[in-house]
Design a protein around this motif. Structure first.
Motif, mmCIF file in Angstrom:
data_model
loop_
_atom_site.group_PDB
_atom_site.id
_atom_site.type_symbol
_atom_site.label_atom_id
_atom_site.label_comp_id
_atom_site.label_asym_id
_atom_site.label_seq_id
_atom_site.Cartn_x
_atom_site.Cartn_y
_atom_site.Cartn_z
ATOM 1 N N GLU A 28 -50.688 91.956 68.687
ATOM 2 C CA GLU A 28 -50.217 93.278 68.271
ATOM 3 C C GLU A 28 -48.718 93.459 68.508
ATOM 4 O OE1 GLU A 28 -53.209 96.067 69.178
ATOM 5 O OE2 GLU A 28 -52.562 97.371 67.530
ATOM 6 N N ILE A 76 -46.402 92.273 65.676
ATOM 7 C CA ILE A 76 -46.460 92.923 64.357
ATOM 8 C C ILE A 76 -45.205 93.758 64.111
ATOM 9 C CG2 ILE A 76 -47.728 94.635 62.959
ATOM 10 C CD1 ILE A 76 -50.293 93.692 64.376
ATOM 11 N N ARG A 95 -56.451 97.987 61.567
ATOM 12 C CA ARG A 95 -55.603 99.104 62.003
ATOM 13 C C ARG A 95 -54.193 99.016 61.426
ATOM 14 N NH1 ARG A 95 -54.666 98.869 66.996
ATOM 15 N NH2 ARG A 95 -56.098 97.285 67.756
ATOM 16 N N HIS A 96 -53.723 97.782 61.150
ATOM 17 C CA HIS A 96 -52.350 97.613 60.628
ATOM 18 C C HIS A 96 -52.337 97.219 59.150
ATOM 19 C CE1 HIS A 96 -50.331 97.904 64.581
ATOM 20 N NE2 HIS A 96 -51.480 97.429 65.030
ATOM 21 N N ASN A 97 -53.506 97.243 58.534
ATOM 22 C CA ASN A 97 -53.591 96.915 57.111
ATOM 23 C C ASN A 97 -53.067 95.511 56.801
ATOM 24 O OD1 ASN A 97 -54.303 97.459 54.509
ATOM 25 N ND2 ASN A 97 -52.360 98.474 53.993
#
Ligand SMILES: *Cc1c(COP(=O)(O)O)cnc(C)c1O
Length: 377
Positions: free
Chosen positions: A113, A116, A144-146
């Protein structure tokens, strides 16, 4: 000499290859390719499987189907084969390497994460040694972050994570049927497509940009150039070779697991004495005995171990030079965060011979040799 790897061979290969020649049907997508594709789909509950010329080209296809654009970022471990990275470099992406977990040598899901950025498009978990990455966590991050998830399952054919076949969990999965893998067609692989919305685009991409697959199914009355494409389908001769092995997939898998378990049982006492470290198979993961490795104390001890084994006629090998420290890795990527385990653990790792039909005698001799080395040092 006990080789590190001997390509699997079941005995039926020649007969099946001959059938393709006798039928004058050796180009791609013939009867054996179809058999292999539908076997993979049924066995792994995969929405769609397409044989390719390698895992490298399956990864190329996945990168293109993810619509990577120049400047996009892709998150992957540094401890992997160059192919994992090349496909995304080809598509114009910047590589962002993340550290691994020392227990499985897989990407550390807890460090993804923080890597990102606004440019991140894809996460590429590599299931090292056929042992699954923490896919629940990775899929959750991706949702959650596509982001898209492309599983490099080159080593993971027949392995599962919480009862799902590796390769069927992300958006795409890529298998290898190279000679060094559990099932072989010399050079070859497969793309697993887990979302039907990509089926048409994948077929077109694989068939030189034409809608030829639709034509053969009678869905269009002539075929034509509809988009960019390339040629990613193997000859049916190679598929025939693979079919002989998929037919016996369980037997090959059990045979390899038997060797793996013999090693693992024999080396437990060495591990308990703190002399070596052994692979970890996390809860919920069923592996395919793609590989058996040990970890020595350090690089120097590993070098001595490999020499010692070679003198006894046993070929043992180390594995990847971490990509972020390789010339191309420096050019195309960056390491996010600190390299705590990638370099240190890869320096210590050594792989023992592992292949279908490794004999009990050879396995025992390898075990005795390993024990002797660690007794004397
Ligand atoms: C073997 C391997 C590849 C490449 O497979 P090919 O079929 O030779 O292209 C890619 N990634 C990993 C992790 C591999 O082990």
């Amino acid at each position: 000499m006990i080789d590190f790897n001997i390509a699997p061979f079941t005995g039926k290969e020649l007969e099946y290859v001959r059938q393709t020649i006798d039928a004058h049907k050796i180009c791609g997508d013939g009867q054996f390719t179809k058999k292999c594709n539908s076997w993979l789909e049924k066995r792994f509950k995969a929405q769609k499987a397409l044989l390719t010329t390698s895992a490298s080209t399956a990864l190329d296809m996945a990168a293109m189907l993810c619509h990577i654009k120049p400047g996009d970022e892709v998150i992957l471990p540094s401890f992997t084969f160059s192919s994992t990275a090349n496909s995304f470099v080809l598509a114009g992406a910047k590589l962002v390497f993340v550290d691994i977990r020392p227990d499985t040598m897989n990407i550390d899901e807890a460090k993804i994460e923080e890597a990102i950025t606004a440019k991140t498009k894809v996460i590429v978990p590599v299931h090292y040694a056929g042992v699954a990455c923490e896919m629940d966590c990775i899929i959750d991050i991706a949702n959650r972050h596509n982001l898209k998830v492309v599983e490099d399952s080159a080593q993971g054919v027949m392995s599962t994570y919480k009862e799902k076949a590796l390769g069927t969990i992300g958006d795409f999965g890529c298998y290898s049927f190279h000679e060094t893998k559990n099932y072989s067609m010399g050079e070859g692989g497969a793309l697993i497509i887990n979302n039907p919305k990509y089926n048409d685009a994948a077929e077109i991409l694989r068939e030189k940009g034409t809608n030829r697959s639709k034509f053969f199914r009678g869905q269009v009355d002539k075929y034509t150039w509809v988009d960019f494409g390339d040629s990613y389908l193997p000859s049916d001769m190679n598929a025939a070779y693979l079919w002989a092995q998929l037919e016996m997939a369980d037997e090959i898998n059990e045979n390899r697991l038997k060797t793996w378990n013999m090693y693992n049982k024999a080396f437990k006492p060495l591990e308990q004495r703190g002399r070596v470290e052994l692979p970890t198979i996390p809860e919920g993961c069923v592996h395919n005995a793609h590989m058996y490795y040990l970890k020595c104390r350090n690089l120097d001890e590993r070098s001595r171990f490999i020499c010692f084994m070679r003198e006894r006629g046993i070929q043992c090998t180390f594995h990847y030079v971490p990509l972020h420290s390789a010339p191309a890795g420096k050019k195309f990527g960056r390491f996010n965060g600190e390299d705590v385990f990638t370099t240190r653990e890869s320096d210590r790792l050594v792989r023992l011979p592992m292949y279908y039909n490794l004999t009990n005698e050879d396995c025992s001799f390898i075990i005795d040799s390993v024990s002797l080395f660690f007794k004397n040092t």
